[in-house]
Design a protein around this motif. Structure first.
Motif, PDB file in Angstrom:
ATOM      1  N   ARG A   1     -88.184 -46.775  59.087  1.00 31.25           N
ATOM      2  CA  ARG A   1     -88.496 -45.906  57.937  1.00 31.25           C
ATOM      3  C   ARG A   1     -89.997 -45.639  57.801  1.00 31.25           C
ATOM      4  NH1 ARG A   1     -83.769 -48.781  55.655  1.00 31.25           N
ATOM      5  NH2 ARG A   1     -82.229 -47.112  55.617  1.00 31.25           N
ATOM      6  N   ASP A   2     -90.792 -46.682  57.892  1.00 29.16           N
ATOM      7  CA  ASP A   2     -92.240 -46.494  57.722  1.00 29.16           C
ATOM      8  C   ASP A   2     -92.815 -45.641  58.846  1.00 29.16           C
ATOM      9  OD1 ASP A   2     -92.106 -47.975  55.458  1.00 29.16           O
ATOM     10  OD2 ASP A   2     -92.775 -49.861  56.391  1.00 29.16           O
ATOM     11  N   GLY A   3     -92.249 -45.826  60.045  1.00 29.56           N
ATOM     12  CA  GLY A   3     -92.737 -45.060  61.190  1.00 29.56           C
ATOM     13  C   GLY A   3     -92.463 -43.572  61.041  1.00 29.56           C
ATOM     14  N   VAL A   4     -91.258 -43.232  60.577  1.00 27.21           N
ATOM     15  CA  VAL A   4     -90.922 -41.815  60.382  1.00 27.21           C
ATOM     16  C   VAL A   4     -91.818 -41.227  59.301  1.00 27.21           C
ATOM     17  CG1 VAL A   4     -89.129 -40.173  59.694  1.00 27.21           C
ATOM     18  CG2 VAL A   4     -88.513 -42.146  61.085  1.00 27.21           C
ATOM     19  N   LEU A   5     -91.935 -41.961  58.197  1.00 29.04           N
ATOM     20  CA  LEU A   5     -92.765 -41.470  57.093  1.00 29.04           C
ATOM     21  C   LEU A   5     -94.202 -41.224  57.563  1.00 29.04           C
ATOM     22  CD1 LEU A   5     -92.723 -40.788  54.087  1.00 29.04           C
ATOM     23  CD2 LEU A   5     -93.325 -43.173  53.592  1.00 29.04           C
ATOM     24  N   ALA A   6     -94.708 -42.129  58.402  1.00 28.83           N
ATOM     25  CA  ALA A   6     -96.079 -41.972  58.906  1.00 28.83           C
ATOM     26  C   ALA A   6     -96.205 -40.699  59.749  1.00 28.83           C
ATOM     27  CB  ALA A   6     -96.475 -43.199  59.730  1.00 28.83           C
ATOM     28  N   GLU A   7     -95.196 -40.425  60.571  1.00 22.60           N
ATOM     29  CA  GLU A   7     -95.243 -39.200  61.400  1.00 22.60           C
ATOM     30  C   GLU A   7     -95.206 -37.946  60.532  1.00 22.60           C
ATOM     31  OE1 GLU A   7     -95.823 -38.713  64.570  1.00 22.60           O
ATOM     32  OE2 GLU A   7     -95.875 -40.856  65.054  1.00 22.60           O
ATOM     33  N   VAL A   8     -94.324 -37.963  59.526  1.00 15.10           N
ATOM     34  CA  VAL A   8     -94.205 -36.779  58.660  1.00 15.10           C
ATOM     35  C   VAL A   8     -95.503 -36.581  57.867  1.00 15.10           C
ATOM     36  CG1 VAL A   8     -92.943 -35.762  56.707  1.00 15.10           C
ATOM     37  CG2 VAL A   8     -91.689 -36.873  58.554  1.00 15.10           C
ATOM     38  N   LYS A   9     -96.090 -37.676  57.426  1.00 14.71           N
ATOM     39  CA  LYS A   9     -97.371 -37.565  56.712  1.00 14.71           C
ATOM     40  C   LYS A   9     -98.452 -37.028  57.652  1.00 14.71           C
ATOM     41  CE  LYS A   9     -97.046 -40.683  52.785  1.00 14.71           C
ATOM     42  NZ  LYS A   9     -97.355 -41.997  52.209  1.00 14.71           N
ATOM     43  N   ALA A  10     -98.479 -37.555  58.888  1.00 13.85           N
ATOM     44  CA  ALA A  10     -99.496 -37.122  59.862  1.00 13.85           C
ATOM     45  C   ALA A  10     -99.330 -35.645  60.209  1.00 13.85           C
ATOM     46  CB  ALA A  10     -99.404 -37.968  61.130  1.00 13.85           C
TER      47      ALA A  10
END
Lengths: 444, 183
Positions: free
Chosen positions: A50-59
């Motif tokens: 979850r945190d990894g996906v969120l980080a990509e979407v934020k980036a």
């Protein structure tokens, strides 16, 4: 249901990472979607966590494609950290006059959006998602329902999806002919079975949304971009666009152009190029009279205001906005601007939900004044009256329907006054009336 | 008033499935009203009451929601529901001419139905296919890039089909009913 797709070559100005109808593949069939790399990004999402996906979407800098441009990653992280069930709601209530972009995903590439839903729901830990599709979109509703059924059958929806331990149910929800339900809180009310009247915010849907539970509402194009972002990486997606405006954008060109259609360009593309190159130029090589940049809620532009970057910040210098990025072109000599204005006022009057007085009454007055002008009973002072009414609607309503009604009309009244004055005289003459000059009016 | 009505077994099965999708019964209201509309043609008062009973909702909730949405029909709709987009993009490309053609061919104004129950004519807000304007919708089918010639031909075909198909079930009774209700 959909016509058999045929392959073609897109214009070199386009940058296609979302649109792929040019491949000539029937993407409404799950086997074709899978054969072209479908659901690989679901697997990647599981690896990233979850945190990894969120980080990509934020980036990626992805901003909401419904028109408001709110950063998607930030929206997802607003959910309260409690144990209440969460919902993912998809806003597919495409209805902004001039717009025709979400229809593409709903009818021709439904699994793109559904993979985005799966990834987003996993990221925010929602187990139910409603796709709210505009009522009149019968074909979209049929294709999407069929796609959902294919996914259930193949184990891509329901309990323990592909052995992941993650459960998700997705339901197609139909609208019923109310434009206002594209406003996220009205949409939430509508899913609850109520009249689509927008709610006061706060509380925001992230805290109190559908059925009183934390809810994320995302547009169809936004969610369809999510698998593409995971595939190319957030930063690569961001680099496709302009600063603060990552990625590509679907843009439409319609009205008086030679080659109307739906295209995909990097964020920040020149509006002039989109109109003249992708849109093929103006019908009969005429001059532009007026432009609606992204649906009729956007202030109108003149032909001198189209050298702008098509992103969420690029239209601020000309006092308008990107909106849905579907452009309506009105050509000199082919356009009755007073008639256009009357249609716009009639639309917002018809679609006002009626709960706020400035909107309910104000949109009625805008229409009444425009009707009067249209019927040959106009005066120059009516143009000022329109502006005055717009000023009294703006900022005084629960939702943005008031602004959506006021901004385009005020822009026409201010930027196209000579054309309106001429149209008033032309209409009056046709009925044998004489137009009262401005100075004779008591309000002047 | 009139004999009690009931949903078919198929409609009841659909409604049961819909109820499983929402934590509250009212969530199923709009889709259930569509089911009712498909079954009975339009949402006459006894249909509203039936929906209220089925979903265990107050009649006022059902009425408030049904009244808000244009696609939930509060009066009978003809066999062919012709909806012409008259918003900006279609207006720029000739929707007024299409509306005039329909009015002349059907002899009715927007918002009206032909007395034989074959046609209802309405203007509709932007159908969001502006790159293929002018557009219109007949029942659940879209028609894009509609030329005056194509539209005239289409209306003639529908008139022929209409003679074979006839008006929606109960059309005449509903007309009397609607008249009586408004008298």
């Amino acid at each position: 249901m959909s016509t058999k797709p045929t392959a073609y070559t897109p214009h070199p100005m386009e940058k296609r990472v979302l649109l792929r109808d040019h491949l000539g593949v029937d993407f409404t069939r799950l086997e074709n979607y899978l054969a072209h790399g479908g659901f690989k990004m679901w697997q990647k999402a599981m690896e990233l966590g979850r945190d990894g996906v969120l980080a990509e979407v934020k980036a990626s800098g992805l901003r909401g494609r419904g028109g408001a441009g709110f950063p998607t990653g930030m929206k997802w992280s607003f959910l309260p950290k409690d144990e209440r069930p969460r919902y993912l709601v998809v806003n597919a209530d495409e209805g902004e006059p001039g717009t025709f972009k979400d229809r593409y995903f709903l009818e021709l590439d439904p699994f793109r959006q559904l993979e985005g839903i799966l990834i987003a729901a996993y990221t925010i830990n929602a187990h139910v998602s409603y796709i709210y599709i505009r009522g009149e979109y019968w074909n979209s509703k049929a294709v999407t329902e069929d796609a959902i059924a294919q996914l259930y059958k193949a184990g891509w929806l329901g309990k323990n999806i592909q052995g992941s331990g993650f459960d998700l149910d997705v339901y197609m929800q139909t609208g019923a002919g109310a434009y206002i339900c594209g406003e996220e809180t009205a949409l939430i009310e509508s899913i609850e079975g109520k009249p689509g009247m927008p709610r006061l915010k706060p509380p925001f849907p992230a805290n109190i949304g559908v059925f009183g539970m934390p809810t994320i509402v995302n547009n169809t194009e936004t969610l369809s971009a999510v698998p593409v972002i995971l595939e190319m990486g957030g930063e690569v997606w961001a680099a496709l666009g302009t600063p603060k405006n990552g990625g590509t954008k679907l843009v439409g060109v319609a009205g008086h152009v030679k080659t109307p259609g739906l295209f995909e360009v990097p964020m920040g593309a020149s509006m002039r190029d989109v109109i003249y190159t992708l849109g093929g130029g103006i019908t009969d090589d005429r001059e532009i009279l007026a432009i609606i940049p992204g649906g009729s809620s956007c202030p109108f532009l003149t032909k001198d205001e189209i050298d702008v970057a098509m992103d969420f910040d690029g239209l601020k210098p000309v006092g308008s906005m990107l909106g849905t990025a579907c452009i309506t072109v009105m050509a000199e000599g082919l356009t009755d601007l007073l008639g256009v204005m009357q249609r716009v006022t009639a639309f917002y009057q018809h679609e006002s939900c009626g709960q706020c007085t400035p909107c309910r009454q104000g949109t009625g007055w805008l229409k009444a004044i425009a009707d009067k002008m249209d019927e040959g009973l106009g005066e120059d002072a009516h143009i000022d009256l329109l502006i005055s009414a717009c000023n009294q609607i703006e900022g005084n309503t629960i939702c943005a329907h008031g602004e959506a009604a006021a901004w385009p009309i005020r822009s026409i009244a201010k930027k196209f006054r000579p054309q309106l004055e001429a149209a008033i005289r032309q209409r009056a003459a046709a009925h044998g009336y004489v137009v009262k000059p401005l100075a004779a009016h008591p309000a002047a | 008033m009139s004999e009690p009505i009931a949903f078919s077994a198929a409609a009841n099965a659909k409604i049961a499935d819909l109820l499983g999708r929402y934590p509250r019964k009212q969530g199923a209201l709009i889709p259930t009203l569509y089911v009712a509309q498909d079954e009975f043609g339009w949402l006459k008062p006894e249909v509203m009451q039936l929906v209220a009973n089925t979903l265990e909702l107050p009649l006022s909730s059902v009425l408030a929601t049904a009244m808000f949405y244009t696609m939930l029909y509060k009066k009978p709709v003809g066999r062919f529901h012709v909806q012409i987009c008259t918003n900006v993009s279609c207006y720029l490309l000739g929707s007024d001419e299409l509306m005039a053609i329909a009015q002349a061919a059907l002899g009715i104004a927007p918002g009206e139905s032909t007395p034989d129950g074959l046609f209802t004519l309405e203007s509709v807000q932007c159908l969001c296919a502006c790159d293929r304007a002018p557009t219109l919708q007949i029942n659940k089918e879209d028609h894009f890039k509609v030329t005056p010639a194509k539209f005239k031909e289409l209306l003639e075909t529908l008139k022929t089909d209409g003679v074979k198909l006839g008006p929606p079930v109960g059309w005449l009774a509903d007309q009397h009913h609607a008249h009586a209700a408004h008298a």
